[in-house]
Design a protein around this motif. Structure first.
Motif, PDB file in Angstrom:
ATOM      1  N   THR A   9       0.834  -1.200   0.000  1.00  0.00           N
ATOM      2  CA  THR A   9       0.000   0.000   0.000  1.00  0.00           C
ATOM      3  C   THR A   9       0.868   1.250   0.000  1.00  0.00           C
ATOM      4  O   THR A   9       1.826   1.351   0.769  1.00  0.00           O
ATOM      5  CB  THR A   9      -0.929   0.001   1.228  1.00  0.00           C
ATOM      6  N   LEU A  10       0.513   2.189  -0.858  1.00  0.00           N
ATOM      7  CA  LEU A  10       1.234   3.443  -1.000  1.00  0.00           C
ATOM      8  C   LEU A  10       0.375   4.619  -0.566  1.00  0.00           C
ATOM      9  O   LEU A  10      -0.851   4.550  -0.628  1.00  0.00           O
ATOM     10  CB  LEU A  10       1.570   3.684  -2.474  1.00  0.00           C
ATOM     11  N   GLU A  11       1.035   5.689  -0.202  1.00  0.00           N
ATOM     12  CA  GLU A  11       0.379   6.985  -0.015  1.00  0.00           C
ATOM     13  C   GLU A  11       0.941   7.915  -1.087  1.00  0.00           C
ATOM     14  O   GLU A  11       2.153   7.935  -1.306  1.00  0.00           O
ATOM     15  CB  GLU A  11       0.666   7.544   1.373  1.00  0.00           C
ATOM     16  N   ASN A  12       0.074   8.648  -1.746  1.00  0.00           N
ATOM     17  CA  ASN A  12       0.543   9.539  -2.808  1.00  0.00           C
ATOM     18  C   ASN A  12       0.549  10.994  -2.372  1.00  0.00           C
ATOM     19  O   ASN A  12      -0.161  11.381  -1.448  1.00  0.00           O
ATOM     20  CB  ASN A  12      -0.317   9.378  -4.066  1.00  0.00           C
ATOM     21  N   SER A  13       1.360  11.785  -3.061  1.00  0.00           N
ATOM     22  CA  SER A  13       1.399  13.232  -2.876  1.00  0.00           C
ATOM     23  C   SER A  13       1.580  13.871  -4.240  1.00  0.00           C
ATOM     24  O   SER A  13       2.307  13.348  -5.085  1.00  0.00           O
ATOM     25  CB  SER A  13       2.579  13.639  -1.984  1.00  0.00           C
ATOM     26  N   VAL A  14       0.937  15.011  -4.440  1.00  0.00           N
ATOM     27  CA  VAL A  14       1.088  15.764  -5.685  1.00  0.00           C
ATOM     28  C   VAL A  14       1.006  17.248  -5.357  1.00  0.00           C
ATOM     29  O   VAL A  14       0.134  17.677  -4.604  1.00  0.00           O
ATOM     30  CB  VAL A  14       0.035  15.338  -6.747  1.00  0.00           C
ATOM     31  N   TYR A  15       1.946  18.013  -5.898  1.00  0.00           N
ATOM     32  CA  TYR A  15       2.003  19.458  -5.673  1.00  0.00           C
ATOM     33  C   TYR A  15       2.276  20.157  -6.998  1.00  0.00           C
ATOM     34  O   TYR A  15       3.138  19.724  -7.768  1.00  0.00           O
ATOM     35  CB  TYR A  15       3.099  19.826  -4.660  1.00  0.00           C
ATOM     36  N   VAL A  16       1.556  21.242  -7.232  1.00  0.00           N
ATOM     37  CA  VAL A  16       1.673  22.021  -8.463  1.00  0.00           C
ATOM     38  C   VAL A  16       2.011  23.458  -8.088  1.00  0.00           C
ATOM     39  O   VAL A  16       1.399  24.018  -7.170  1.00  0.00           O
ATOM     40  CB  VAL A  16       0.354  21.967  -9.266  1.00  0.00           C
ATOM     41  N   ARG A  17       2.964  24.026  -8.794  1.00  0.00           N
ATOM     42  CA  ARG A  17       3.297  25.431  -8.567  1.00  0.00           C
ATOM     43  C   ARG A  17       2.043  26.275  -8.777  1.00  0.00           C
ATOM     44  O   ARG A  17       1.303  26.055  -9.739  1.00  0.00           O
ATOM     45  CB  ARG A  17       4.415  25.845  -9.537  1.00  0.00           C
ATOM     46  N   PRO A  18       1.759  27.228  -7.894  1.00  0.00           N
ATOM     47  CA  PRO A  18       0.496  27.984  -7.965  1.00  0.00           C
ATOM     48  C   PRO A  18       0.193  28.599  -9.330  1.00  0.00           C
ATOM     49  O   PRO A  18      -0.951  28.589  -9.771  1.00  0.00           O
ATOM     50  CB  PRO A  18       0.645  29.051  -6.887  1.00  0.00           C
ATOM     51  N   ASP A  19       1.194  29.104 -10.027  1.00  0.00           N
ATOM     52  CA  ASP A  19       0.939  29.728 -11.331  1.00  0.00           C
ATOM     53  C   ASP A  19       0.628  28.713 -12.425  1.00  0.00           C
ATOM     54  O   ASP A  19       0.263  29.084 -13.539  1.00  0.00           O
ATOM     55  CB  ASP A  19       2.109  30.627 -11.752  1.00  0.00           C
ATOM     56  N   GLN A  20       0.719  27.422 -12.103  1.00  0.00           N
ATOM     57  CA  GLN A  20       0.431  26.363 -13.072  1.00  0.00           C
ATOM     58  C   GLN A  20      -0.825  25.576 -12.705  1.00  0.00           C
ATOM     59  O   GLN A  20      -1.196  24.622 -13.391  1.00  0.00           O
ATOM     60  CB  GLN A  20       1.618  25.403 -13.160  1.00  0.00           C
ATOM     61  N   ALA A  21      -1.478  25.955 -11.632  1.00  0.00           N
ATOM     62  CA  ALA A  21      -2.678  25.239 -11.174  1.00  0.00           C
ATOM     63  C   ALA A  21      -3.798  25.347 -12.203  1.00  0.00           C
ATOM     64  O   ALA A  21      -3.906  26.342 -12.919  1.00  0.00           O
ATOM     65  CB  ALA A  21      -3.139  25.811  -9.835  1.00  0.00           C
ATOM     66  N   GLY A  22      -4.608  24.300 -12.282  1.00  0.00           N
ATOM     67  CA  GLY A  22      -5.768  24.293 -13.159  1.00  0.00           C
ATOM     68  C   GLY A  22      -5.465  23.961 -14.607  1.00  0.00           C
ATOM     69  O   GLY A  22      -6.325  24.106 -15.471  1.00  0.00           O
ATOM     70  N   ARG A  23      -4.282  23.483 -14.877  1.00  0.00           N
ATOM     71  CA  ARG A  23      -3.878  23.160 -16.256  1.00  0.00           C
ATOM     72  C   ARG A  23      -3.761  21.662 -16.510  1.00  0.00           C
ATOM     73  O   ARG A  23      -3.234  21.249 -17.526  1.00  0.00           O
ATOM     74  CB  ARG A  23      -2.557  23.845 -16.582  1.00  0.00           C
ATOM     75  N   GLY A  24      -4.215  20.867 -15.561  1.00  0.00           N
ATOM     76  CA  GLY A  24      -4.200  19.419 -15.748  1.00  0.00           C
ATOM     77  C   GLY A  24      -2.904  18.727 -15.385  1.00  0.00           C
ATOM     78  O   GLY A  24      -2.762  17.518 -15.598  1.00  0.00           O
ATOM     79  N   GLY A  32      -1.587  18.119 -12.352  1.00  0.00           N
ATOM     80  CA  GLY A  32      -1.794  17.162 -11.267  1.00  0.00           C
ATOM     81  C   GLY A  32      -2.396  15.869 -11.775  1.00  0.00           C
ATOM     82  O   GLY A  32      -1.967  14.780 -11.401  1.00  0.00           O
ATOM     83  N   ARG A  33      -3.381  15.980 -12.641  1.00  0.00           N
ATOM     84  CA  ARG A  33      -4.031  14.793 -13.200  1.00  0.00           C
ATOM     85  C   ARG A  33      -3.043  13.954 -14.012  1.00  0.00           C
ATOM     86  O   ARG A  33      -2.975  12.738 -13.865  1.00  0.00           O
ATOM     87  CB  ARG A  33      -5.228  15.181 -14.052  1.00  0.00           C
TER      88      ARG A  33
END
Length: 187
Positions: A85-100, A102-103
């Motif tokens: 079992t894994l735990e995931n983490s994902v972080y996106v620079r604020p100026d790049q948020a909403g551009r897909g 993370g997905r």
């Protein structure tokens, strides 16, 4: 910049400075991480090395030569029975948020974790108001499995933790993969 100009690739040692900056912003201003003080570059390098050396996936998204987002998976818990079992983490620079970004990172992270033989991925999402992360995980097949109410105190308020889970590969339909990993502590 177009999505086609984004490169997803394994994280390298020379990406640590950019990752440290992205995470420092999230720690200092956000509620997704329950850390209070942003770790320095040496600590982030240590954490990355512990995961990569033990075969856990660690990815970055790069645009125009700059790392703008990252994602990784590490052990959910240190005890041996949790090794699949894994735990995931994902972080996106604020100026790049909403551009897909993370997905895209999460899709690849899930694929790599599945290929490596892991069976479950758990998202431990800081702040039940984090609609973007909750929505992303739901869109990728994670199901809501619980909320730990008011377990973190940050930025002058109590924060919840949302737990979401997704099966990988055959999930619990077979015993753990023989390639099981040992625990990595402090990652």
């Amino acid at each position: 910049m177009e999505e086609s100009e984004t490169v997803l690739r394994p994280c390298r040692e020379d990406d640590v400075a950019a990752i440290t900056a992205i995470y420092a912003q999230a720690v200092a201003t956000g509620r997704a991480s329950f850390e209070i003080d942003p770790p320095d570059e040496a600590e982030m390098a240590r954490r990355r090395a512990a995961l990569v050396e033990n075969g856990y996936p660690y990815l970055v998204a790069e645009r125009a030569g700059s790392v703008v987002a990252y994602a990784y998976a590490g052990p959910y818990r240190a005890r041996p029975a949790y090794r699949g079992t894994l735990e995931n983490s994902v972080y996106v620079r604020p100026d790049q948020a909403g551009r897909g970004l993370g997905r895209r990172l999460m899709e690849r992270l899930i694929a790599e974790a599945t290929e490596a033989g892991f069976r479950q991925m758990v998202a431990v999402i800081g702040d039940s108001a984090n609609a973007a992360s909750i929505g992303l995980h739901a869109a990728l097949g994670f199901r809501h499995v619980g909320v730990l109410t008011s377990v973190g105190w940050k930025h002058g308020t109590w924060l919840d933790t949302v737990l979401m889970q997704r099966a990988l590969g055959s999930g619990d339909g077979a015993p753990p993969d023989a390639r099981g990993r040992g625990p990595v502590t402090g990652a």
